[in-house]
Design a protein around this motif. Structure first.
Motif, PDB file in Angstrom:
ATOM      1  N   SER A 196       0.811  -1.219   0.000  1.00 54.66           N
ATOM      2  CA  SER A 196       0.000   0.000   0.000  1.00 54.66           C
ATOM      3  C   SER A 196       0.843   1.268   0.000  1.00 54.66           C
ATOM      4  O   SER A 196       0.334   2.350  -0.303  1.00 54.66           O
ATOM      5  CB  SER A 196      -0.915   0.008   1.229  1.00 54.66           C
ATOM      6  N   MET A 197       2.104   1.160   0.344  1.00 58.08           N
ATOM      7  CA  MET A 197       2.937   2.351   0.537  1.00 58.08           C
ATOM      8  C   MET A 197       3.011   3.264  -0.688  1.00 58.08           C
ATOM      9  O   MET A 197       2.861   4.485  -0.552  1.00 58.08           O
ATOM     10  CB  MET A 197       4.337   1.940   0.978  1.00 58.08           C
ATOM     11  N   PRO A 198       3.252   2.735  -1.902  1.00 56.86           N
ATOM     12  CA  PRO A 198       3.388   3.627  -3.059  1.00 56.86           C
ATOM     13  C   PRO A 198       2.152   4.484  -3.308  1.00 56.86           C
ATOM     14  O   PRO A 198       2.268   5.671  -3.646  1.00 56.86           O
ATOM     15  CB  PRO A 198       3.643   2.660  -4.220  1.00 56.86           C
ATOM     16  N   LEU A 199       0.958   3.909  -3.148  1.00 55.55           N
ATOM     17  CA  LEU A 199      -0.268   4.655  -3.397  1.00 55.55           C
ATOM     18  C   LEU A 199      -0.396   5.831  -2.439  1.00 55.55           C
ATOM     19  O   LEU A 199      -0.637   6.974  -2.858  1.00 55.55           O
ATOM     20  CB  LEU A 199      -1.486   3.738  -3.273  1.00 55.55           C
ATOM     21  N   TYR A 200      -0.235   5.568  -1.152  1.00 55.34           N
ATOM     22  CA  TYR A 200      -0.383   6.632  -0.154  1.00 55.34           C
ATOM     23  C   TYR A 200       0.699   7.693  -0.321  1.00 55.34           C
ATOM     24  O   TYR A 200       0.434   8.892  -0.186  1.00 55.34           O
ATOM     25  CB  TYR A 200      -0.361   6.052   1.258  1.00 55.34           C
ATOM     26  N   ALA A 201       1.916   7.262  -0.602  1.00 54.67           N
ATOM     27  CA  ALA A 201       3.008   8.218  -0.807  1.00 54.67           C
ATOM     28  C   ALA A 201       2.713   9.126  -1.996  1.00 54.67           C
ATOM     29  O   ALA A 201       2.946  10.341  -1.945  1.00 54.67           O
ATOM     30  CB  ALA A 201       4.319   7.476  -1.016  1.00 54.67           C
ATOM     31  N   LYS A 202       2.170   8.552  -3.069  1.00 56.20           N
ATOM     32  CA  LYS A 202       1.861   9.329  -4.273  1.00 56.20           C
ATOM     33  C   LYS A 202       0.763  10.352  -4.003  1.00 56.20           C
ATOM     34  O   LYS A 202       0.879  11.534  -4.376  1.00 56.20           O
ATOM     35  CB  LYS A 202       1.433   8.383  -5.391  1.00 56.20           C
ATOM     36  N   VAL A 203      -0.308   9.919  -3.320  1.00 56.51           N
ATOM     37  CA  VAL A 203      -1.444  10.807  -3.066  1.00 56.51           C
ATOM     38  C   VAL A 203      -1.055  11.930  -2.110  1.00 56.51           C
ATOM     39  O   VAL A 203      -1.417  13.092  -2.320  1.00 56.51           O
ATOM     40  CB  VAL A 203      -2.631  10.004  -2.497  1.00 56.51           C
ATOM     41  N   ILE A 204      -0.295  11.602  -1.068  1.00 54.79           N
ATOM     42  CA  ILE A 204       0.114  12.622  -0.102  1.00 54.79           C
ATOM     43  C   ILE A 204       1.115  13.594  -0.733  1.00 54.79           C
ATOM     44  O   ILE A 204       1.034  14.809  -0.534  1.00 54.79           O
ATOM     45  CB  ILE A 204       0.698  11.950   1.157  1.00 54.79           C
ATOM     46  N   SER A 205       2.046  13.058  -1.502  1.00 52.67           N
ATOM     47  CA  SER A 205       3.040  13.914  -2.166  1.00 52.67           C
ATOM     48  C   SER A 205       2.398  14.892  -3.146  1.00 52.67           C
ATOM     49  O   SER A 205       2.863  16.008  -3.334  1.00 52.67           O
ATOM     50  CB  SER A 205       4.079  13.058  -2.904  1.00 52.67           C
ATOM     51  N   ALA A 206       1.272  14.469  -3.747  1.00 55.34           N
ATOM     52  CA  ALA A 206       0.583  15.324  -4.703  1.00 55.34           C
ATOM     53  C   ALA A 206       0.032  16.593  -4.046  1.00 55.34           C
ATOM     54  O   ALA A 206      -0.260  17.578  -4.731  1.00 55.34           O
ATOM     55  CB  ALA A 206      -0.558  14.544  -5.358  1.00 55.34           C
ATOM     56  N   ARG A 207      -0.097  16.533  -2.710  1.00 56.70           N
ATOM     57  CA  ARG A 207      -0.562  17.731  -1.984  1.00 56.70           C
ATOM     58  C   ARG A 207       0.581  18.649  -1.606  1.00 56.70           C
ATOM     59  O   ARG A 207       0.386  19.643  -0.915  1.00 56.70           O
ATOM     60  CB  ARG A 207      -1.290  17.289  -0.707  1.00 56.70           C
ATOM     61  N   GLY A 208       1.800  18.303  -2.030  1.00 58.82           N
ATOM     62  CA  GLY A 208       2.956  19.122  -1.666  1.00 58.82           C
ATOM     63  C   GLY A 208       3.495  18.837  -0.289  1.00 58.82           C
ATOM     64  O   GLY A 208       4.282  19.613   0.262  1.00 58.82           O
ATOM     65  N   ILE A 209       3.112  17.698   0.279  1.00 56.70           N
ATOM     66  CA  ILE A 209       3.567  17.301   1.620  1.00 56.70           C
ATOM     67  C   ILE A 209       4.760  16.367   1.470  1.00 56.70           C
ATOM     68  O   ILE A 209       4.664  15.339   0.787  1.00 56.70           O
ATOM     69  CB  ILE A 209       2.436  16.586   2.386  1.00 56.70           C
ATOM     70  N   PRO A 210       5.913  16.692   2.075  1.00 57.53           N
ATOM     71  CA  PRO A 210       7.089  15.811   1.982  1.00 57.53           C
ATOM     72  C   PRO A 210       6.790  14.429   2.589  1.00 57.53           C
ATOM     73  O   PRO A 210       6.162  14.343   3.640  1.00 57.53           O
ATOM     74  CB  PRO A 210       8.161  16.552   2.797  1.00 57.53           C
ATOM     75  N   VAL A 211       7.230  13.395   1.920  1.00 54.55           N
ATOM     76  CA  VAL A 211       6.979  12.026   2.377  1.00 54.55           C
ATOM     77  C   VAL A 211       8.283  11.246   2.453  1.00 54.55           C
ATOM     78  O   VAL A 211       9.108  11.310   1.540  1.00 54.55           O
ATOM     79  CB  VAL A 211       6.016  11.290   1.419  1.00 54.55           C
ATOM     80  N   GLU A 212       8.459  10.514   3.536  1.00 54.78           N
ATOM     81  CA  GLU A 212       9.604   9.595   3.673  1.00 54.78           C
ATOM     82  C   GLU A 212       9.039   8.198   3.947  1.00 54.78           C
ATOM     83  O   GLU A 212       8.301   8.011   4.908  1.00 54.78           O
ATOM     84  CB  GLU A 212      10.501  10.008   4.835  1.00 54.78           C
ATOM     85  N   VAL A 213       9.362   7.262   3.066  1.00 51.28           N
ATOM     86  CA  VAL A 213       8.877   5.895   3.193  1.00 51.28           C
ATOM     87  C   VAL A 213       9.948   5.042   3.856  1.00 51.28           C
ATOM     88  O   VAL A 213      11.089   4.973   3.379  1.00 51.28           O
ATOM     89  CB  VAL A 213       8.499   5.297   1.827  1.00 51.28           C
ATOM     90  N   THR A 214       9.613   4.382   4.963  1.00 58.68           N
ATOM     91  CA  THR A 214      10.556   3.517   5.660  1.00 58.68           C
ATOM     92  C   THR A 214       9.887   2.168   5.922  1.00 58.68           C
ATOM     93  O   THR A 214       8.673   2.080   6.023  1.00 58.68           O
ATOM     94  CB  THR A 214      11.007   4.123   7.007  1.00 58.68           C
TER      95      THR A 214
END
Length: 215
Positions: A196-214
């Motif tokens: 599920s990580m890629p989907l959530y990272a993509k959607v959140i990043s689209a709002r201009g919010i920095p994302v770090e996936v660990t």
């Protein structure tokens, strides 16, 4: 189920002929060895005078048989949480916890409850106890979780929502981050699966919010 038996038998025969073993096969064969050759247990007990079995709620009956045949009557400590039992699909059972003293013939049978939360707010603790209420009712000796006295409680509330699909949920999570975060705040998102990580990272990043996936 009866109609499946010939298929299962054929599958087992072909696998045996090919010399292939599953994890369950390995456990079963090891348990048989421990049962039929007493010197194996004697050798293992000579290596380890004290045994710690962690995540004991995730052990299967055959694993319990193997371990008890090797270490029964010795100093064995099992640590587990029936509220975290998630491997029933592969034969694990949290009932192993209640049968621990019987299976290992405990030298000094005792049970200790680790029921204090050191890092959750009162709202989180209350929500967790509510979710596990039915399970705890079936195990009256299981103490509810309590917030550690003196712990700083920074969680004011817990909310729950149900969504039609994962994309809708990801958008709602992004809405929450967009509303609550600023340059001085950060937040963590825990997901059910790594897939599920890629989907959530993509959607959140689209709002201009920095994302770090660990992880």
């Amino acid at each position: 189920r009866n109609s499946l038996l010939p298929m299962v038998e054929t599958f087992m025969e072909r696998r045996k002929a090919a010399g292939e073993l599953s994890f369950d096969d390995q456990m079963s064969l090891a348990a048989d060895i421990a049962q039929n050759f007493e010197d194996v247990g004697t050798l293992e007990r000579g290596k380890y005078t004290v045994v710690l079995l962690d995540e004991y709620q995730d052990t299967s009956s055959i694993q319990t048989q193997l371990l008890s045949r090797l270490f029964r009557g010795q100093a064995v400590l099992a640590v587990g949480d029936p509220n975290q039992a998630i491997y029933g699909w592969r034969g694990a059972s949290s009932n192993n916890l209640s049968g621990y003293h019987r299976d290992f013939g405990s030298i000094s049978p005792a049970t200790y409850q680790l029921s204090k939360s050191w890092r959750s707010g009162q709202a989180v603790v209350d929500a967790a106890n509510q979710l596990t209420l039915a399970l705890n009712a079936a195990q009256p000796d299981l103490a509810p979780v309590k917030l550690t006295p003196g712990a700083v409680d920074k969680v004011n509330s817990v909310t729950a929502e149900v969504f039609q699909d994962e994309l809708t949920e990801a958008e709602a999570v992004a809405d929450w981050f967009e509303k609550h975060l600023d340059s001085d705040k950060s937040a963590a998102l825990l997901l059910r699966t790594k897939a599920s990580m890629p989907l959530y990272a993509k959607v959140i990043s689209a709002r201009g919010i920095p994302v770090e996936v660990t992880g």
